[in-house]
Structures are given as C-alpha cells and as structure tokens.
Enzyme design. Structure first.
Site, PDB file in Angstrom:
ATOM      1  N   GLN A 112       6.331 -10.967   1.229  1.00  0.00           N
ATOM      2  CA  GLN A 112       6.449  -9.624   1.789  1.00  0.00           C
ATOM      3  C   GLN A 112       7.662  -8.898   1.183  1.00  0.00           C
ATOM      4  OE1 GLN A 112       3.915  -9.672   5.750  1.00  0.00           O
ATOM      5  NE2 GLN A 112       6.049 -10.092   6.208  1.00  0.00           N
ATOM      6  N   SER A 131      -5.488  -2.154   8.754  1.00  0.00           N
ATOM      7  CA  SER A 131      -5.833  -3.334   7.928  1.00  0.00           C
ATOM      8  C   SER A 131      -4.769  -4.416   8.097  1.00  0.00           C
ATOM      9  CB  SER A 131      -5.894  -2.967   6.443  1.00  0.00           C
ATOM     10  OG  SER A 131      -6.782  -1.900   6.238  1.00  0.00           O
ATOM     11  N   ARG A 140       0.836  -1.195   0.000  1.00  0.00           N
ATOM     12  CA  ARG A 140       0.000   0.000   0.000  1.00  0.00           C
ATOM     13  C   ARG A 140       0.877   1.254   0.000  1.00  0.00           C
ATOM     14  NH1 ARG A 140      -1.589   2.075   5.239  1.00  0.00           N
ATOM     15  NH2 ARG A 140      -0.180   1.164   6.761  1.00  0.00           N
ATOM     16  N   ARG A 169      23.842 -22.930  31.184  1.00  0.00           N
ATOM     17  CA  ARG A 169      23.655 -22.195  29.932  1.00  0.00           C
ATOM     18  C   ARG A 169      24.235 -23.003  28.770  1.00  0.00           C
ATOM     19  NH1 ARG A 169      22.837 -16.676  30.081  1.00  0.00           N
ATOM     20  NH2 ARG A 169      24.129 -16.415  28.232  1.00  0.00           N
ATOM     21  N   ARG A 197      -6.444  -2.194  -4.729  1.00  0.00           N
ATOM     22  CA  ARG A 197      -7.158  -2.530  -3.506  1.00  0.00           C
ATOM     23  C   ARG A 197      -7.999  -1.358  -3.023  1.00  0.00           C
ATOM     24  NH1 ARG A 197      -1.912  -3.464   0.248  1.00  0.00           N
ATOM     25  NH2 ARG A 197      -3.282  -3.622   2.014  1.00  0.00           N
ATOM     26  N   ASN A 205       7.758   0.844  -0.270  1.00  0.00           N
ATOM     27  CA  ASN A 205       7.696  -0.280  -1.208  1.00  0.00           C
ATOM     28  C   ASN A 205       8.364  -0.017  -2.559  1.00  0.00           C
ATOM     29  OD1 ASN A 205       6.285  -2.341   0.273  1.00  0.00           O
ATOM     30  ND2 ASN A 205       4.581  -0.890   0.325  1.00  0.00           N
ATOM     31  N   SER A 259      -2.880  -8.091   6.729  1.00  0.00           N
ATOM     32  CA  SER A 259      -2.562  -8.768   5.465  1.00  0.00           C
ATOM     33  C   SER A 259      -3.732  -9.642   5.056  1.00  0.00           C
ATOM     34  CB  SER A 259      -1.314  -9.635   5.615  1.00  0.00           C
ATOM     35  OG  SER A 259      -0.190  -8.831   5.820  1.00  0.00           O
TER      36      SER A 259
HETATM   37  C1  LIG Z   1       1.164 -11.994   7.033  1.00  0.00           C
HETATM   38  C2  LIG Z   1       1.270 -10.969   8.122  1.00  0.00           C
HETATM   39  O1  LIG Z   1       0.610 -11.058   9.132  1.00  0.00           O
HETATM   40  N1  LIG Z   1       2.101  -9.955   7.889  1.00  0.00           N
HETATM   41  C3  LIG Z   1       2.325  -8.885   8.859  1.00  0.00           C
HETATM   42  C4  LIG Z   1       3.812  -8.810   9.185  1.00  0.00           C
HETATM   43  C5  LIG Z   1       4.361 -10.095   9.818  1.00  0.00           C
HETATM   44  O2  LIG Z   1       3.642 -10.384  11.015  1.00  0.00           O
HETATM   45  C6  LIG Z   1       5.848  -9.896  10.194  1.00  0.00           C
HETATM   46  O3  LIG Z   1       6.567  -9.561   9.043  1.00  0.00           O
HETATM   47  C7  LIG Z   1       6.406 -11.194  10.795  1.00  0.00           C
HETATM   48  O4  LIG Z   1       7.762 -11.034  11.026  1.00  0.00           O
HETATM   49  O5  LIG Z   1       4.019  -7.744  10.105  1.00  0.00           O
HETATM   50  C8  LIG Z   1       3.622  -6.457   9.642  1.00  0.00           C
HETATM   51  O6  LIG Z   1       4.456  -6.100   8.545  1.00  0.00           O
HETATM   52  C9  LIG Z   1       3.844  -5.453  10.765  1.00  0.00           C
HETATM   53  O7  LIG Z   1       3.615  -5.838  11.909  1.00  0.00           O
HETATM   54  O8  LIG Z   1       4.176  -4.302  10.452  1.00  0.00           O
HETATM   55  C10 LIG Z   1       2.174  -6.424   9.233  1.00  0.00           C
HETATM   56  C11 LIG Z   1       1.863  -7.554   8.256  1.00  0.00           C
HETATM   57  O9  LIG Z   1       0.474  -7.608   7.994  1.00  0.00           O
END
Ligand SMILES: CC(=O)N[C@H]1[C@H]([C@H](O)[C@H](O)CO)O[C@](O)(C(=O)O)C[C@@H]1O
Length: 263
Positions: free
Chosen positions: A143, A120, A52, A201, A111, A62, A122
């Site tokens: 991502q 919002s 977005r 440890r 979107r 992005n 994912s």
């Molecule tokens: C599929 C999913 O849930 N993606 C989420 C990721 C992952 O949780 C994170 O990358 C795990 O390391 O986090 C975000 O980028 C975030 O919190 O900013 C939001 C995004 O919606």
C-alpha cells in the site's frame, strides 16, 4: 529490534502449481540443480501497488509529493530495491499515475472502471489484475500509504513465503493501547474495558501489547485470492517497527510521514 514474529494457522489445499514465465528475481535462491535433476522455476512473485486516480480525501494522493518524491515512488523504490519480485506493477485508471509509475520503473496495469469505484475493494482490483496475468503465482499487495517500508522487510516476507511455505503474510505493528467498549449515542450504557483489568492496570513493560494491521502490505498466493481471501491458509504476520508503520489516511498524517521518511 527488527523482530519478525509469525502466527501459523490451518493450511489450505489445492495450490495450483501453474507454470511461471517470469524473469528470475535478482535475489532468489535457485532450487538445487545438478546432473540428472531438472531445475524448477521459482513461483512468480509480483508486487502490486493499487493507485486509483479518484482517491478520497487528498486529491491524487498517490502521486502527491512526499519529501520531494511522489507518494507511490517510495514503495516502488523499496519493491525494486528488494530484488525479490519478478515483476513490479501499479494498477491504475489514471494517466498521470501511469506516467509516474513508469518513471519509477514499474509496469502498469490499466484497471477497469468496475474496480476503480469508491466502493471497490483491494481484493476486487487484485482479482482483476490476476485475471490478466496468468504468470503470477503470488501477489505482494503493497500500500502506497505506508511509505516507510524498507526493502529488507520485503526480502524477509518473500523468504517466509518461498522458503517457509506460508500462503499469506501481512504486516502488523505492536501497540500498547487500552480499549473500551463504545457507548452509542442516546443509549444509556456503561462502558466496559476490552483489554485490561482497571484494578490491575499493567505497565507497558509488563504487557506485550496487541498486534494491529499497519496497512503496509498483504502477500497472498493465487489460490487463496481465487477463493476470496487475502489472509488465510498457512498464515503469518510480519511485525514492523512502530516508526516504520506510517499509514497516511488523512491530511494531518502527511507531515508526520514526511518527517519519518527523511529520518
Ligand atoms: C488490503 C486492504 O483491505 N486494504 C484496505 C486498507 C486496509 O484495510 C488498511 O490500510 C488497514 O490498516 O484500508 C483502505 O485503505 C481504507 O479503508 O481506506 C482500503 C483498502 O482497500
């Protein structure tokens, strides 16, 4: 050491088995045909990058250039080069991101503002994408903040889903980090070790460490997403190498990511 490890869980019933209308992927293996046998179409696997315009922290992160390439370009290249996707998409609400996505050969889903808010998830955006794309059976949510992804990782995950029957697969990285319970401000509390015995440890070489989501990708079949899950059903993790597990979150991650993609 490109190790892949899988953890299986319970199976979810009711896969949809809807017809697929996509082009066959370059590297897919066809089901066995032959005289008197009908050739089944493979399920449609779509790569989906959520990008977005209003990303928090770094403005228009992005499409900000990382080592000379817009950030989404790195994962788009990996997705297209892998050859395992029938379609590769960017879901965005922003014209400039749309243009960059198209330059890299992706298709664009515009979107709605409803799923483009700071709040919002994912999953919200993926559900919306699927509501417009009936042909898609499996979504590989990649991502953009993990630009070190390799096409071979995507090929292995596609195989786990298509040939080994996993409903969902997500990426993890192994870490050797000792964790301690948090002491809340103003609360008189004694911290506790969460994953170690201080009297004994372990050394790194004597401890397998723990698995953490590295945020690179989340693959899931449509029936799971319809039920509100990105992870579930017959579920596995895919272990990525630490040096490929870059997750750009804040400004200071940028130069580190830049060094890693150039390696
Ligand atoms: C599929 C999913 O849930 N993606 C989420 C990721 C992952 O949780 C994170 O990358 C795990 O390391 O986090 C975000 O980028 C975030 O919190 O900013 C939001 C995004 O919606």
């Amino acid at each position: 050491m490109d190790s892949v490890e899988k953890g299986a869980a319970t199976t979810v019933s009711n896969p949809r088995g809807r017809p697929s209308r996509g082009r066959p992927p370059k590297l897919q293996r066809n089901s066995r045909g032959g005289p008197g046998r009908s050739v089944e179409k493979p399920p449609h696997l779509a790569a989906l990058i959520l990008a977005r315009g209003g990303s928090k922290g770094i403005p228009l992160k992005n499409i900000k250039h990382l080592a000379g390439v817009p950030l989404i370009g790195w994962v788009l290249r990996a997705a297209l080069d892998s050859g395992v996707f029938q379609s590769v998409w960017v879901s965005t609400d922003h014209d400039e991101i749309e243009n960059v996505a198209k330059q890299f050969g992706a298709q664009v889903h515009r979107r709605s503002s409803e799923v483009s808010k700071d709040s919002s998830t994912s999953l919200d955006a993926i559900v919306e994408f699927l509501s417009y794309h009936n042909e898609v059976d499996i979504v590989g949510n990649i991502q953009a903040t993990s630009p070190c992804l390799h096409p071979t990782d995507l090929q292995k995950v596609a195989e786990m889903i298509r040939e080994e029957g996993y409903d969902s697969v997500f990426s993890v990285v192994r870490r050797h980090q000792f964790r301690w319970s948090e002491i809340q401000k103003g609360v008189r509390e004694v911290t506790e070790p969460l994953n170690l015995n201080p009297a004994k440890r372990p050394r790194r070489q004597d401890w397998d460490g723990e698995l953490y989501e590295n945020g690179s990708f989340y693959f899931a079949k449509r029936h799971l997403i319809d039920m509100g899950y990105l992870q579930g059903g017959k579920m596995a993790y895919y272990e990525m190498r630490a040096e490929h597990s870059v997750d750009i979150d804040v400004d200071i991650d940028w130069p580190i990511a830049e060094q890693r993609v150039l390696r």
